[in-house]
Enzyme design. Structure first.
Site, mmCIF file in Angstrom:
data_model
loop_
_atom_site.group_PDB
_atom_site.id
_atom_site.type_symbol
_atom_site.label_atom_id
_atom_site.label_comp_id
_atom_site.label_asym_id
_atom_site.label_seq_id
_atom_site.Cartn_x
_atom_site.Cartn_y
_atom_site.Cartn_z
ATOM 1 N N ILE A 52 -0.124 -1.867 7.867
ATOM 2 C CA ILE A 52 -1.056 -1.617 8.975
ATOM 3 C C ILE A 52 -2.438 -1.409 8.378
ATOM 4 O O ILE A 52 -2.726 -0.346 7.820
ATOM 5 C CB ILE A 52 -0.672 -0.385 9.823
ATOM 6 C CG1 ILE A 52 0.759 -0.473 10.352
ATOM 7 C CG2 ILE A 52 -1.652 -0.244 10.995
ATOM 8 C CD1 ILE A 52 1.191 0.734 11.182
ATOM 9 N N ASP A 59 -6.071 -4.656 0.980
ATOM 10 C CA ASP A 59 -7.046 -4.761 2.065
ATOM 11 C C ASP A 59 -7.696 -6.136 2.112
ATOM 12 O O ASP A 59 -8.095 -6.606 3.183
ATOM 13 C CB ASP A 59 -8.168 -3.721 1.897
ATOM 14 C CG ASP A 59 -7.675 -2.301 1.860
ATOM 15 O OD1 ASP A 59 -6.988 -1.894 2.810
ATOM 16 O OD2 ASP A 59 -7.977 -1.585 0.880
ATOM 17 N N GLU A 91 0.815 -1.216 0.000
ATOM 18 C CA GLU A 91 0.000 0.000 0.000
ATOM 19 C C GLU A 91 0.845 1.259 0.000
ATOM 20 O O GLU A 91 0.560 2.222 -0.724
ATOM 21 C CB GLU A 91 -0.925 0.022 1.221
ATOM 22 C CG GLU A 91 -1.754 1.299 1.288
ATOM 23 C CD GLU A 91 -2.706 1.360 2.450
ATOM 24 O OE1 GLU A 91 -3.568 2.258 2.448
ATOM 25 O OE2 GLU A 91 -2.593 0.523 3.362
#
Length: 284
Positions: A106, A232, A77
């Site tokens: 995270i 995700d 990401e």
């Protein structure tokens, strides 16, 4: 997870063992930084945050993967420019790689920033575009969710199975509130308004990967969200499928790495779930 010789190997090295090691090391480091981050930046919107801890954890994972598999591709990401167009472009450039590691260092940065102890490290490995290993690690609870294609999914070493609720009225669902204020957020609110009266209750805890892991482990009956990315969803999607659940886009098409609007469930109530979401979308 069974005997070591059941774990996917390349050149004698276990994909799953490397994924677990990366998630555990990054997660333990992230945990030490809770309440101690020094920088905070806004990415795509005021709800889309990044800290030096996100970037450091991704670098750690990238380096560890590269040590074992230097020729594998990597999609993280924090290596992608903010916004859905950049995310789509980044995935397109690597989706056909033989081996692709897909990482969210995270998942739940907003929670991390506020000291809310609900976030995770999400690591998936795709082979020719199909996810074959998925690991989601919750460092605050020291819970490791692991799945291998065709071999089931496990938490704390025990095999997971989705919940048994047959209808929406008996279900506990979760959603996430999107960072996109123009399209995804208004649609999500329409869906929430349609879903909430028809279920036992709805939760929103701020980590899509953990929500998916909770569907896989039977703690949630289902989860949906608008405007997510491959990092995700990739690991969590395999967890759900290997636990007997269903993961699709909102039209009911099977999950693939390009899916951005997702619905995951225990499979028993998936049709009813999608119908309510589709009606809300049509009404918007």
């Amino acid at each position: 997870m069974g005997e070591g010789n059941d774990i996917p190997l390349v050149g004698g090295k276990s994909f799953t063992a490397v994924a677990i090691n990366c998630a555990a090391k990054a997660g333990e480091w992230i945990k030490t930084k809770l309440g101690n981050h020094t920088s905070l930046s806004i990415k795509y919107s005021a709800q889309d945050l990044v800290t030096e801890v996100d970037k450091g954890a991704e670098k750690m994972i990238r380096n560890l993967v590269g040590t074992h598999f230097p020729h594998h591709s990597f999609l993280g990401e924090e290596g992608v420019e903010p916004g859905p167009e950049a995310s789509t472009k980044a995935l397109q450039s690597v989706k056909d790689a033989e081996y692709l590691w897909i990482v969210d260092p995270i998942d739940g940065t907003t929670n991390f920033v506020h000291g809310f102890p609900y976030f995770s490290v999400s690591i998936a490995l795709a082979h020719w575009g199909e996810v074959i290993v998925g690991v989601v690690y919750d460092p605050m609870r020291d819970e490791l969710f692991v799945a291998e294609k065709g071999k089931g999914a496990y938490v704390r070493g025990r095999r997971m199975a989705v919940s048994g609720e047959q209808t929406l009225r008996d279900s506990l669902l979760a959603t996430g509130f999107p960072a996109d204020p123009n399209y995804a957020q208004p649609l999500n609110m329409k869906q929430l308004q349609a879903i909430a009266p028809q279920v036992r209750n709805v939760r929103s805890l701020g980590s899509a990967a953990l929500h998916m892991a909770y569907v896989a482990s039977g703690r949630l009956s289902g989860f949906w969200e608008i405007g997510l990315n491959s990092w995700d969803l990739a690991a969590g999607a395999l967890l759900v499928k290997e636990s007997g659940g269903a993961v699709t886009d909102l039209q009911g098409n099977e999950y693939h790495l390009g899916v951005r609007h997702v619905a995951a469930s225990n499979s028993h109530l998936h049709g009813e779930f999608l119908q309510v979401l589709q009606q809300a979308e049509a009404g918007s």
